[in-house]
Design a protein around this motif. Structure first.
Motif, mmCIF file in Angstrom:
data_model
loop_
_atom_site.group_PDB
_atom_site.id
_atom_site.type_symbol
_atom_site.label_atom_id
_atom_site.label_comp_id
_atom_site.label_asym_id
_atom_site.label_seq_id
_atom_site.Cartn_x
_atom_site.Cartn_y
_atom_site.Cartn_z
ATOM 1 N N PRO A 54 -12.992 93.782 20.124
ATOM 2 C CA PRO A 54 -12.304 93.790 21.413
ATOM 3 C C PRO A 54 -13.258 93.507 22.560
ATOM 4 O O PRO A 54 -14.473 93.655 22.435
ATOM 5 N N LEU A 55 -12.682 93.106 23.684
ATOM 6 C CA LEU A 55 -13.460 92.924 24.898
ATOM 7 C C LEU A 55 -13.881 94.285 25.436
ATOM 8 O O LEU A 55 -13.366 95.321 25.029
ATOM 9 N N LEU A 56 -14.803 94.263 26.366
ATOM 10 C CA LEU A 56 -15.185 95.492 27.055
ATOM 11 C C LEU A 56 -13.996 96.022 27.853
ATOM 12 O O LEU A 56 -13.041 95.291 28.156
ATOM 13 N N ASP A 57 -14.048 97.298 28.220
ATOM 14 C CA ASP A 57 -12.973 97.892 29.001
ATOM 15 C C ASP A 57 -12.799 97.160 30.322
ATOM 16 O O ASP A 57 -13.769 96.662 30.906
ATOM 17 N N ALA A 58 -11.564 97.113 30.792
ATOM 18 C CA ALA A 58 -11.281 96.456 32.066
ATOM 19 C C ALA A 58 -12.050 97.129 33.193
ATOM 20 O O ALA A 58 -12.182 98.356 33.214
ATOM 21 N N PRO A 59 -12.580 96.343 34.131
ATOM 22 C CA PRO A 59 -13.387 96.926 35.207
ATOM 23 C C PRO A 59 -12.527 97.659 36.228
ATOM 24 O O PRO A 59 -11.342 97.386 36.372
ATOM 25 N N GLY A 60 -13.126 98.584 36.926
ATOM 26 C CA GLY A 60 -12.458 99.242 38.044
ATOM 27 C C GLY A 60 -13.085 98.796 39.344
ATOM 28 O O GLY A 60 -14.187 98.263 39.375
ATOM 29 N N GLY A 61 -12.386 98.982 40.429
ATOM 30 C CA GLY A 61 -12.943 98.639 41.728
ATOM 31 C C GLY A 61 -12.774 97.187 42.080
ATOM 32 O O GLY A 61 -12.267 96.371 41.303
ATOM 33 N N ALA A 62 -13.239 96.855 43.275
ATOM 34 C CA ALA A 62 -13.101 95.498 43.804
ATOM 35 C C ALA A 62 -14.134 94.567 43.179
ATOM 36 O O ALA A 62 -15.210 95.010 42.762
ATOM 37 N N PRO A 63 -13.835 93.266 43.121
ATOM 38 C CA PRO A 63 -14.808 92.297 42.603
ATOM 39 C C PRO A 63 -16.103 92.332 43.411
ATOM 40 O O PRO A 63 -16.090 92.529 44.621
ATOM 41 N N GLU A 64 -17.203 92.112 42.718
ATOM 42 C CA GLU A 64 -18.515 92.076 43.355
ATOM 43 C C GLU A 64 -19.030 90.640 43.410
ATOM 44 O O GLU A 64 -18.613 89.791 42.632
ATOM 45 N N GLN A 65 -19.953 90.408 44.311
ATOM 46 C CA GLN A 65 -20.657 89.133 44.343
ATOM 47 C C GLN A 65 -21.856 89.227 43.409
ATOM 48 O O GLN A 65 -22.653 90.167 43.510
ATOM 49 N N LEU A 66 -21.979 88.281 42.501
ATOM 50 C CA LEU A 66 -23.104 88.268 41.576
ATOM 51 C C LEU A 66 -24.148 87.279 42.063
ATOM 52 O O LEU A 66 -23.811 86.168 42.492
ATOM 53 N N PRO A 67 -25.423 87.629 41.992
ATOM 54 C CA PRO A 67 -26.478 86.733 42.480
ATOM 55 C C PRO A 67 -26.491 85.409 41.723
ATOM 56 O O PRO A 67 -26.426 85.385 40.492
ATOM 57 N N GLY A 68 -26.550 84.314 42.471
ATOM 58 C CA GLY A 68 -26.646 82.998 41.863
ATOM 59 C C GLY A 68 -25.325 82.429 41.392
ATOM 60 O O GLY A 68 -25.300 81.351 40.785
ATOM 61 N N VAL A 69 -24.200 83.112 41.678
ATOM 62 C CA VAL A 69 -22.881 82.636 41.257
ATOM 63 C C VAL A 69 -22.037 82.410 42.501
ATOM 64 O O VAL A 69 -21.829 83.326 43.293
ATOM 65 N N ASP A 70 -21.572 81.180 42.682
ATOM 66 C CA ASP A 70 -20.812 80.805 43.879
ATOM 67 C C ASP A 70 -19.317 81.019 43.645
ATOM 68 O O ASP A 70 -18.690 80.285 42.876
ATOM 69 N N THR A 71 -18.756 82.024 44.293
ATOM 70 C CA THR A 71 -17.317 82.286 44.201
ATOM 71 C C THR A 71 -16.656 82.214 45.573
ATOM 72 O O THR A 71 -15.539 82.692 45.747
ATOM 73 N N ALA A 72 -17.332 81.586 46.537
ATOM 74 C CA ALA A 72 -16.854 81.609 47.922
ATOM 75 C C ALA A 72 -15.485 80.968 48.081
ATOM 76 O O ALA A 72 -14.711 81.369 48.955
ATOM 77 N N GLU A 73 -15.167 79.983 47.261
ATOM 78 C CA GLU A 73 -13.910 79.260 47.433
ATOM 79 C C GLU A 73 -12.767 79.823 46.599
ATOM 80 O O GLU A 73 -11.661 79.270 46.599
ATOM 81 N N LEU A 74 -12.995 80.915 45.890
ATOM 82 C CA LEU A 74 -11.922 81.541 45.135
ATOM 83 C C LEU A 74 -11.047 82.366 46.074
ATOM 84 O O LEU A 74 -11.552 83.136 46.898
ATOM 85 N N VAL A 75 -9.732 82.214 45.957
ATOM 86 C CA VAL A 75 -8.831 83.087 46.703
ATOM 87 C C VAL A 75 -8.795 84.446 46.003
ATOM 88 O O VAL A 75 -9.335 84.610 44.907
ATOM 89 N N ARG A 76 -8.149 85.411 46.617
ATOM 90 C CA ARG A 76 -8.212 86.782 46.107
ATOM 91 C C ARG A 76 -7.725 86.876 44.667
ATOM 92 O O ARG A 76 -8.369 87.511 43.825
ATOM 93 N N ARG A 77 -6.590 86.254 44.359
ATOM 94 C CA ARG A 77 -6.059 86.312 43.003
ATOM 95 C C ARG A 77 -7.049 85.699 42.008
ATOM 96 O O ARG A 77 -7.271 86.247 40.916
ATOM 97 N N GLU A 78 -7.642 84.569 42.358
ATOM 98 C CA GLU A 78 -8.621 83.925 41.482
ATOM 99 C C GLU A 78 -9.866 84.783 41.308
ATOM 100 O O GLU A 78 -10.419 84.883 40.213
ATOM 101 N N ARG A 79 -10.296 85.407 42.399
ATOM 102 C CA ARG A 79 -11.483 86.262 42.312
ATOM 103 C C ARG A 79 -11.230 87.458 41.391
ATOM 104 O O ARG A 79 -12.101 87.867 40.630
ATOM 105 N N ASP A 80 -10.024 88.001 41.462
ATOM 106 C CA ASP A 80 -9.690 89.131 40.585
ATOM 107 C C ASP A 80 -9.724 88.711 39.116
ATOM 108 O O ASP A 80 -10.229 89.444 38.257
ATOM 109 N N THR A 81 -9.159 87.508 38.834
ATOM 110 C CA THR A 81 -9.175 87.011 37.454
ATOM 111 C C THR A 81 -10.599 86.773 36.983
ATOM 112 O O THR A 81 -10.982 87.146 35.855
ATOM 113 N N TRP A 82 -11.398 86.142 37.836
ATOM 114 C CA TRP A 82 -12.801 85.878 37.492
ATOM 115 C C TRP A 82 -13.547 87.186 37.235
ATOM 116 O O TRP A 82 -14.278 87.317 36.242
#
Length: 335
Positions: A54-82
């Protein structure tokens, strides 16, 4: 599919995958150089786990910005999925039994973690669902690395180049004809880090494909595979025997030897060998492309744009190492 940062969003990937599932070479023709349904590919698992862990447990809390990964153009729904994907998928290095997010956040010793997280962001931004992005991750970074025998196949580029691209083609397949220029451009653009190896896979549905494959092999035996290949792809509607003999004369082959080699058992054995190897590697249609042992799945990735990104990512993961032997850049069949 990957969307250039400056470009407009494409339609949902599900719609594109539906088109990709239409028969290509091996069935009815279509306009895009994509084919077949993509196979299910296992995702990376932690060391010692069994298949289907199985996959790891689903995360809690709001999405975080990860160093070196560009997610600036993701809308909220996309960011949650990512965020859900990078938090639940295991890192691509088996010795790092942590999530992608943790691997990137903690700068773990796995150079593929940040590129993998970026791939997921790019796919989701391009309209992929979570399942589609996960499938692309599995193909690109999963454990299914194919072992390909490259001996005696025509090649261009240093024998020990960092990037080894193997492509199986049918000379009567329009999708193969459209793919070859993209592959040639990538080899030129990334020389001397890339080696291109061609193999044949004539489809039964194409009546002239087997003879064309044997003609290419016969030309290879005289060191003239690449000019012969070019003529075969440029003249896909003219592959009768008389046409093949004309192309052999045009590239300067010894015609008596060419006729004997084309009709001989060695050429037939090469065709059978290449086909058997492709089938072991999971070929579902042509062109079938494998880069450093991983399938460049044309149902999930596009040759235009994503092939370059794949190569650049692979070089970054490898640290840009180039192991070419001195003087190894000349193509086999370069005459």
């Amino acid at each position: 599919m990957f969307i250039p940062r400056s470009g407009a969003r494409r339609p949902a990937l599900a719609a594109l995958l539906a088109l990709a599932a239409l028969p290509g070479c091996g069935g009815a023709e279509r306009q895009e150089p994509q084919f077949a349904d993509s196979p299910e590919v296992p995702l990376p698992e932690p060391p010692g786990s069994s298949s289907g862990a199985p996959l790891l447990d689903a995360p809690g809390g709001a999405p975080e910005q990860l160093p070196g990964v560009d997610t600036a153009e993701l809308v909220r729904r996309e960011r949650d999925t990512w965020w859900q994907l990078v938090s639940q998928l295991y890192a691509p290095c088996p010795e790092q039994a942590v999530s992608l997010a943790q691997c990137v956040r903690e700068s773990r010793a796995c150079a593929a973690c940040a590129p993998a997280a970026q791939l997921l962001a790019d796919k989701i931004r391009g309209g992929a669902s979570g399942a589609e992005a996960q499938a692309a991750y599995g193909v690109r970074f999963g454990p299914n690395v194919k072992q390909i025998d490259l001996a005696d196949s025509p090649s261009r580029g240093p024998e020990r180049a960092s990037i080894q691209i193997v492509v199986w083609s049918d000379f009567e397949c329009p999708s193969c004809g459209r793919a070859v220029p993209h592959l040639d451009e990538v080899v030129e653009r990334h020389a001397p880090h890339v080696r291109l190896i061609h193999k044949v896979y004539p489809l039964r549905s194409h009546p002239h494909a087997d003879a064309a494959a044997r003609a290419a092999i016969a030309a290879h035996r005289q060191g003239r595979y690449w000019p012969m290949e070019r003529l075969l792809f440029e003249n896909q509607q003219r592959l009768e025997e008389k046409d093949l003999f004309g192309y052999a004369q045009k590239v300067g082959l010894d015609m008596a030897r060419f006729r004997a080699d084309m009709a001989g058992e060695p050429a037939a054995r090469v065709v059978a060998r290449d086909k058997a190897e492709a089938e072991r590697a999971g070929l579902a249609g042509t062109p079938f492309i494998v880069i450093n042992g991983r399938e460049f799945d044309l149902a999930l990735f596009s040759l235009q744009g994503e092939l370059d990104r794949w190569i650049e990512t692979e070089l970054a993961i490898l640290g840009g190492r180039e192991a070419a032997a001195p003087g190894g850049g000349a193509p086999r069949d370069a005459k």
